[in-house]
Design a protein around this motif. Structure first.
Motif, mmCIF file in Angstrom:
data_model
loop_
_atom_site.group_PDB
_atom_site.id
_atom_site.type_symbol
_atom_site.label_atom_id
_atom_site.label_comp_id
_atom_site.label_asym_id
_atom_site.label_seq_id
_atom_site.Cartn_x
_atom_site.Cartn_y
_atom_site.Cartn_z
ATOM 1 N N ASP A 39 0.928 -1.139 0.069
ATOM 2 C CA ASP A 39 0.089 0.120 -0.041
ATOM 3 C C ASP A 39 1.003 1.217 -0.064
ATOM 4 O O ASP A 39 0.311 2.401 -0.220
ATOM 5 C CB ASP A 39 -0.996 -0.095 1.165
ATOM 6 C CG ASP A 39 -0.291 -0.029 2.609
ATOM 7 O OD1 ASP A 39 0.274 -1.149 2.854
ATOM 8 O OD2 ASP A 39 -0.185 0.906 3.277
ATOM 9 N N SER A 42 4.311 3.890 -4.728
ATOM 10 C CA SER A 42 3.813 4.855 -5.584
ATOM 11 C C SER A 42 3.721 4.345 -7.044
ATOM 12 O O SER A 42 2.769 5.105 -8.089
ATOM 13 C CB SER A 42 4.432 6.302 -5.551
ATOM 14 O OG SER A 42 5.808 5.810 -5.706
ATOM 15 N N ASP A 44 2.445 2.402 -10.031
ATOM 16 C CA ASP A 44 1.051 1.424 -10.181
ATOM 17 C C ASP A 44 1.137 0.398 -11.083
ATOM 18 O O ASP A 44 0.203 -0.510 -11.415
ATOM 19 C CB ASP A 44 0.166 2.668 -10.729
ATOM 20 C CG ASP A 44 -0.404 3.682 -9.823
ATOM 21 O OD1 ASP A 44 -0.466 3.360 -8.721
ATOM 22 O OD2 ASP A 44 -0.851 4.751 -10.399
ATOM 23 N N TYR A 66 -1.704 -5.289 2.119
ATOM 24 C CA TYR A 66 -2.150 -4.031 1.399
ATOM 25 C C TYR A 66 -3.096 -3.605 2.403
ATOM 26 O O TYR A 66 -4.241 -4.045 2.549
ATOM 27 C CB TYR A 66 -2.677 -4.469 0.083
ATOM 28 C CG TYR A 66 -2.804 -3.429 -0.902
ATOM 29 C CD1 TYR A 66 -1.933 -2.956 -1.632
ATOM 30 C CD2 TYR A 66 -3.895 -2.713 -0.953
ATOM 31 C CE1 TYR A 66 -2.175 -1.774 -2.438
ATOM 32 C CE2 TYR A 66 -4.455 -1.608 -1.582
ATOM 33 C CZ TYR A 66 -3.433 -1.041 -2.405
ATOM 34 O OH TYR A 66 -3.433 0.015 -3.297
ATOM 35 N N PRO A 68 -5.589 -0.905 4.110
ATOM 36 C CA PRO A 68 -6.453 0.257 3.963
ATOM 37 C C PRO A 68 -6.199 1.281 4.843
ATOM 38 O O PRO A 68 -5.500 1.002 5.896
ATOM 39 C CB PRO A 68 -7.926 -0.420 3.853
ATOM 40 C CG PRO A 68 -7.685 -1.458 4.747
ATOM 41 C CD PRO A 68 -6.369 -2.249 4.597
ATOM 42 N N SER A 74 -1.962 3.183 3.523
ATOM 43 C CA SER A 74 -1.730 4.450 2.575
ATOM 44 C C SER A 74 -2.824 4.206 1.471
ATOM 45 O O SER A 74 -2.576 4.799 0.658
ATOM 46 C CB SER A 74 -0.242 4.363 2.195
ATOM 47 O OG SER A 74 0.554 4.563 3.088
ATOM 48 N N SER A 75 -3.597 3.231 1.565
ATOM 49 C CA SER A 75 -4.512 3.014 0.171
ATOM 50 C C SER A 75 -5.921 3.344 0.757
ATOM 51 O O SER A 75 -6.133 3.614 1.609
ATOM 52 C CB SER A 75 -4.560 1.603 -0.099
ATOM 53 O OG SER A 75 -5.402 0.958 0.787
ATOM 54 N N ASP A 76 -6.642 3.972 -0.485
ATOM 55 C CA ASP A 76 -8.208 4.425 -0.142
ATOM 56 C C ASP A 76 -8.781 3.263 -0.107
ATOM 57 O O ASP A 76 -8.881 2.241 -0.606
ATOM 58 C CB ASP A 76 -8.197 5.369 -1.537
ATOM 59 C CG ASP A 76 -7.499 6.509 -1.396
ATOM 60 O OD1 ASP A 76 -7.159 6.967 -0.435
ATOM 61 O OD2 ASP A 76 -7.398 7.175 -2.476
#
Length: 76
Positions: A39, A42, A44, A66, A68, A74-76
């Motif tokens: 996560d 940067s 992709d 990963y 959230p 750090s992920s949405d």
């Protein structure tokens, strides 16, 4: 690893696969397990093959997470 011995897991949170690899190798010198936090990346454009290759580079077991945002990631 004996199950009754304390184990140390070192979490790695880097923004690129290269930095994740280097930090993971350093962490493997001190920890019994390495956590690779995807996560934080940067980039992709990484795929499962790149992650599999990354896992083969460590001298200790590694896990991939990963997280959230609601779990401190750090992920949405």
């Amino acid at each position: 690893m004996e199950s009754n011995q304390p184990q140390l897991c070192v979490a790695i949170c880097e923004t690129s696969l290269g930095a994740l690899l280097e930090a993971g190798k350093r962490a493997a010198e001190f920890g019994d397990l390495v956590e690779l936090r995807l996560d934080c990346l940067s980039e992709d454009d990484f795929g499962s093959e790149q992650v599999e290759n990354l896992l083969r580079e460590f001298s200790v077991p590694a896990i991939i997470t990963y997280r959230p945002a609601e779990q401190g990631g750090s992920s949405d």
